[in-house]
Motif scaffolding. Sequence first.
Motif, PDB file in Angstrom:
ATOM      1  N   SER A  23       0.321  -1.194  -0.044  1.00 38.16           N
ATOM      2  CA  SER A  23       0.476   0.292   0.302  1.00 38.16           C
ATOM      3  C   SER A  23       0.918   1.596   0.056  1.00 38.16           C
ATOM      4  CB  SER A  23      -0.881  -0.220   1.272  1.00 38.16           C
ATOM      5  OG  SER A  23      -0.033   0.143   2.650  1.00 38.16           O
ATOM      6  N   GLY A  24       2.152   1.349  -0.005  1.00 38.73           N
ATOM      7  CA  GLY A  24       3.015   2.408   0.207  1.00 38.73           C
ATOM      8  C   GLY A  24       4.238   2.235   0.893  1.00 38.73           C
ATOM      9  N   VAL A  25       5.377   2.998   0.844  1.00 30.23           N
ATOM     10  CA  VAL A  25       6.870   3.249   0.891  1.00 30.23           C
ATOM     11  C   VAL A  25       6.741   4.179   2.414  1.00 30.23           C
ATOM     12  CG1 VAL A  25       8.909   3.374   0.796  1.00 30.23           C
ATOM     13  CG2 VAL A  25       7.314   2.317  -1.679  1.00 30.23           C
ATOM     14  N   VAL A  26       7.161   3.364   3.547  1.00 25.88           N
ATOM     15  CA  VAL A  26       7.566   4.669   4.438  1.00 25.88           C
ATOM     16  C   VAL A  26       8.905   5.186   4.619  1.00 25.88           C
ATOM     17  CG1 VAL A  26       7.772   4.802   6.984  1.00 25.88           C
ATOM     18  CG2 VAL A  26       6.074   3.599   5.539  1.00 25.88           C
ATOM     19  N   MET A  27       9.862   6.230   4.245  1.00 28.00           N
ATOM     20  CA  MET A  27      11.168   6.551   4.697  1.00 28.00           C
ATOM     21  C   MET A  27      11.816   6.791   5.749  1.00 28.00           C
ATOM     22  SD  MET A  27      10.924   6.888   1.464  1.00 28.00           S
ATOM     23  CE  MET A  27      12.124   7.623   1.053  1.00 28.00           C
ATOM     24  N   ALA A  28      12.745   7.121   5.488  1.00 29.74           N
ATOM     25  CA  ALA A  28      13.781   7.222   6.879  1.00 29.74           C
ATOM     26  C   ALA A  28      13.127   7.896   8.093  1.00 29.74           C
ATOM     27  CB  ALA A  28      14.777   7.236   6.535  1.00 29.74           C
ATOM     28  N   ASP A  29      12.555   9.155   7.168  1.00 28.85           N
ATOM     29  CA  ASP A  29      12.259  10.658   7.883  1.00 28.85           C
ATOM     30  C   ASP A  29      10.497  10.444   8.319  1.00 28.85           C
ATOM     31  OD1 ASP A  29      10.960  10.861   5.589  1.00 28.85           O
ATOM     32  OD2 ASP A  29      12.251  12.461   4.586  1.00 28.85           O
ATOM     33  N   GLY A  30      10.366   9.794   7.874  1.00 34.45           N
ATOM     34  CA  GLY A  30       8.794   9.411   8.524  1.00 34.45           C
ATOM     35  C   GLY A  30       7.911   9.915   7.516  1.00 34.45           C
ATOM     36  N   GLN A  31       7.440  10.291   5.612  1.00 33.27           N
ATOM     37  CA  GLN A  31       7.475  10.457   4.730  1.00 33.27           C
ATOM     38  C   GLN A  31       6.530   9.024   4.122  1.00 33.27           C
ATOM     39  OE1 GLN A  31       9.463  12.247   1.776  1.00 33.27           O
ATOM     40  NE2 GLN A  31       7.280  12.193   0.095  1.00 33.27           N
ATOM     41  N   VAL A  32       5.633   9.314   4.201  1.00 31.08           N
ATOM     42  CA  VAL A  32       4.664   7.588   3.239  1.00 31.08           C
ATOM     43  C   VAL A  32       4.151   8.839   1.988  1.00 31.08           C
ATOM     44  CG1 VAL A  32       3.132   6.765   3.627  1.00 31.08           C
ATOM     45  CG2 VAL A  32       3.714   7.128   5.292  1.00 31.08           C
ATOM     46  N   ILE A  33       4.511   7.631   0.633  1.00 28.28           N
ATOM     47  CA  ILE A  33       4.315   7.378  -0.092  1.00 28.28           C
ATOM     48  C   ILE A  33       3.339   6.452  -0.768  1.00 28.28           C
ATOM     49  CG2 ILE A  33       5.424   7.557  -3.146  1.00 28.28           C
ATOM     50  CD1 ILE A  33       8.322   8.662  -1.365  1.00 28.28           C
ATOM     51  N   GLU A  34       2.564   6.770  -1.502  1.00 27.02           N
ATOM     52  CA  GLU A  34       1.236   5.961  -1.438  1.00 27.02           C
ATOM     53  C   GLU A  34       1.657   4.981  -2.828  1.00 27.02           C
ATOM     54  OE1 GLU A  34      -2.508   7.224  -1.551  1.00 27.02           O
ATOM     55  OE2 GLU A  34      -2.541   7.797   0.957  1.00 27.02           O
ATOM     56  N   ALA A  35       1.511   3.846  -3.008  1.00 20.98           N
ATOM     57  CA  ALA A  35       1.690   2.862  -4.063  1.00 20.98           C
ATOM     58  C   ALA A  35       1.259   1.569  -3.794  1.00 20.98           C
ATOM     59  CB  ALA A  35       3.615   3.406  -4.096  1.00 20.98           C
ATOM     60  N   GLU A  36       1.065   0.615  -4.935  1.00 19.21           N
ATOM     61  CA  GLU A  36       0.082  -0.409  -4.762  1.00 19.21           C
ATOM     62  C   GLU A  36       1.363  -1.228  -5.941  1.00 19.21           C
ATOM     63  OE1 GLU A  36      -4.175   1.356  -5.693  1.00 19.21           O
ATOM     64  OE2 GLU A  36      -2.918   2.101  -6.095  1.00 19.21           O
ATOM     65  N   ILE A  37       1.437  -0.269  -6.071  1.00 18.16           N
ATOM     66  CA  ILE A  37       3.307  -1.514  -6.821  1.00 18.16           C
ATOM     67  C   ILE A  37       4.107  -0.816  -6.577  1.00 18.16           C
ATOM     68  CG2 ILE A  37       4.026  -2.143  -9.084  1.00 18.16           C
ATOM     69  CD1 ILE A  37       1.284  -1.786 -10.719  1.00 18.16           C
ATOM     70  N   ILE A  38       5.573  -1.915  -6.456  1.00 18.77           N
ATOM     71  CA  ILE A  38       6.599  -1.457  -6.483  1.00 18.77           C
ATOM     72  C   ILE A  38       7.571  -2.160  -7.176  1.00 18.77           C
ATOM     73  CG2 ILE A  38       9.220  -1.057  -4.322  1.00 18.77           C
ATOM     74  CD1 ILE A  38       6.831   0.320  -3.397  1.00 18.77           C
ATOM     75  N   VAL A  39       8.000  -1.327  -7.876  1.00 17.27           N
ATOM     76  CA  VAL A  39       9.280  -1.635  -8.922  1.00 17.27           C
ATOM     77  C   VAL A  39      10.906  -1.886  -8.404  1.00 17.27           C
ATOM     78  CG1 VAL A  39       9.876  -2.413 -10.896  1.00 17.27           C
ATOM     79  CG2 VAL A  39       7.237  -2.130 -10.523  1.00 17.27           C
ATOM     80  N   ALA A  40      11.392  -2.716  -8.015  1.00 17.08           N
ATOM     81  CA  ALA A  40      13.039  -2.317  -8.247  1.00 17.08           C
ATOM     82  C   ALA A  40      13.432  -2.584  -8.894  1.00 17.08           C
ATOM     83  CB  ALA A  40      13.166  -3.291  -6.789  1.00 17.08           C
ATOM     84  N   CYS A  41      14.156  -1.069  -9.096  1.00 14.39           N
ATOM     85  CA  CYS A  41      15.256  -1.905 -10.706  1.00 14.39           C
ATOM     86  C   CYS A  41      16.828  -1.384  -9.580  1.00 14.39           C
ATOM     87  CB  CYS A  41      14.969  -0.728 -11.628  1.00 14.39           C
ATOM     88  SG  CYS A  41      13.146  -1.038 -12.482  1.00 14.39           S
TER      89      CYS A  41
END
Length: 883
Positions: free
Chosen positions: A696-714
């Motif tokens: 449902s999302g990515v949590v950054m080290a600074d606490g910021q949350v970025i919503e995402a239903e797909i994560i693609v690692a490159c």
Amino acid sequence: MAQAEASEFTPYTEVPTRLPKALWWVLRIATMAVVLGTVAVLFVKPQTGLDLFWKLLVPVLPIVFVVAPGFWRQVCPMALTNQIPRMGGFGLARTLSVKMKSAAFLVAVLIFFAAVVIRHVLFNANATALAVLIVAALILPFLGGLVFKGRSGWCGTFCPLAPIQKAYGQAPLVMVRNGYCQSCVGCQKNCYDFNPRAAIHADLADPDPWYAGHRALFAAALPGLIVGFFTAASPLASGFGSYLLHMASSIALALGLFMALASILRVSRYKLTLLFSTAAFVLFYWFVSPSLAEGITEFTGLPFPGYVAYIFFAIALGVGVLMVRSGLRSERLYELANAPVASVVGVNVGALRAAVETASGADLVADRGTGMSFVAGADHSLLEGLESAGVKIDYGCRMGMCGADPIAIVDGEDNLSAPSATELETLERLGLKGRARMACVCRAMKGGVTVDTSLDPRSLPEPEPDAALVDLGEETGVQRVIIIGNGAAGMSAADEVRKLSSSCSIEIVAREREGFYNRMAIARLLHGSTAMGGIGLQAPDWTERKSVSVLLNTTATAIDKSARQVMLGTGETLNYDKLILAQGSSAVMPPVPGHDLPGCFVLREAADAMNIRAWRQTHECHSAVVLGGGVLGIEAADALRQLNLSVSILQRGPRLMDRQLDERGSEILTSYLKELGVAVITDANVAEIRGDGRVSGVVMADGQVIEAEIIVACAGIRPNVDLAKEAGLAVGRGVKIDGAMRTSDPDIFAVGDLAELPGSISGLWAVSTTQGRVAAAAIFGCEIGYSEPNTLVSLKMDGIDVKGYGAIAAEGPNQEAIVAPSQGENEHRLLVVEDGKIVGAVFVGPSGTGKHVTELIDQRPDLGPVLDDLRRGDWSVLGRVLD
């Protein structure tokens, strides 16, 4: 090109910025507010709204079109609504069909004529109808921008004001920078936004007479339309039939006069077009100057004397004279030009060329498949020329290696540039040597050339086979060769083995289900609907023709070195005399908490791309995050954007493509991505991937949350060394090899991403194919040695050209970094030179910016004689130093 010619045809994208972007946004919003305010007034105070629109707003536009059309293109409310989907990143960005592009101007003309004719009947006195018309004129561009890319959904095609702008603004007195299309996406031919002074010449000289004729006839009819409209009696009094007859007669009279003058006078079509456009402009102000003066008096309350109307007309007449003067100068310089203006940036302004009326067929490259043609020139490839002429063919690496764009040469092959070793190897792998050329690297040097984009090159007769070579397999006793992996390295090795021996058996064990395909194009599988169609890189009969057995969807599970056997997951065993390991590498998923949640993907193979596409559809996803800002990550982000997802790129480093681009180049790329709606976050540190059952999302080290239903690692690759390690081969990060690609076992070789060779760069196509050839030769005792090939990195993305090679700054006392001067804010060219040789390059800008880089790095010419020219800013010498 002379300085005067270059400045005359300076594209909007290279015009210096006079006003900050923030101020332009203030002006756009203000203009939109005026238009919406007018709509409100039309409903609240109908007569006041009608007077405001017809007496003030409309009379101002033509003079703006003549003096500074770029200003209107910046603040036009219809352009704003048209570009909202593009700026917001939610447009479908589809390509308008060739037929629609060709007919769009005619459609715009018919809409314009209809609106003018109906004005007397409906819009002059009916405020509600006029308000509805204005609102519709804001909605339709938005819908066009929602579906089509660039400005092709309205501004460059169907807008009824576009013909007027082209007629009046064909030689702008003041150039104003285009604020929307910062990097061209090639959405239209002879783009008026890109270069208005050249567009009219290109239109009138277009090889399609139907296309060119619309432009001239509109200008010819315009004076008649204006005279007919302003002299017509009210249709309510005279009857609608009489009114239409009056209008038609006036238009027919103007058309007849135009044709008569064209037959009598020895003047160019452009001069007549300019004459009639100017006459229409002056006539318009002859009729509207009194109402303009009346409107100013009405809305300011200032008592202007009656002769003010004549002053307004005198001003318009003076502007008309300047319009003629500017147009004639533009034509003269255009005819003197000795190179296509479009070749500077490689966009779709295909007909821009010098003295096109006198250009002979011997100087053209013609496509028999579409009937389109372009001027031959050593400064652009066949692919670039075809694209400039509006012909779309497949493309991949644009370096002649991947084999995505072979093109049939019907006639004039001797007039093409000599093929490089890389191109010949690619053609041979495709079974097309002697029957085709790679369009991305092949150049028409002189004379006439005929190609056929509709013809499959394989249908052409095969050339006579080369004389039989010595069979090294029989000489050395090597009769059984097994290759594990069917990527670039493995297939290159197989091809070379067969060249050196016609007798030995070759078996390829391929874990993937697909045959050899263009891995550099897998991002297309995300947004494309043809699955593997178009990215295969071998002729259908390749395995039969080469007598190679390919075992797809088959896994090698173990190697018995003493018995020289490979065990397969199917329970079978294969014997070998020599074994080549080419399993490549796997994508790395960063080991952050949540990385194993459903919805997390890597992107390395075709199956990965198709799985991501399937997930997006079955789970109705709306947002995606790409981990990694390298080439693959950026291409993946662009593909996900085209899959109608809101996309963010998270890059651990300080900038995108930090290994290939300097700070300025990366800055331009980042700005372009943001313009497309892709968010870019650098120095990004991911703490956690969040989700309940799925991402449902990515949590950054600074606490910021970025919503995402797909994560693609490159975010990097890891060599697939497990099989080699279990077999007891020497392994470090990869399988350790010597200069002949030989492992610690003399009968086993390793190539491509799997191999570890000090000083070699993994993950690049050219490195893999070169190592494959070296290994194949070494199998038969031919120690040809390995030298690092061209390691140019090229981003495959529409609308922007990004290339990086070697050093991105001077790194030693003998190195010099040369930056091209006087570049636009969206173009950057850098060369790092040592002892006259290129050791580094960064080219970022509109399509075509790095058109010579591939050949320069491939040929490595001595730049010593032209270094002073480069330092002075004359970078055209790069084209001249090539063979």
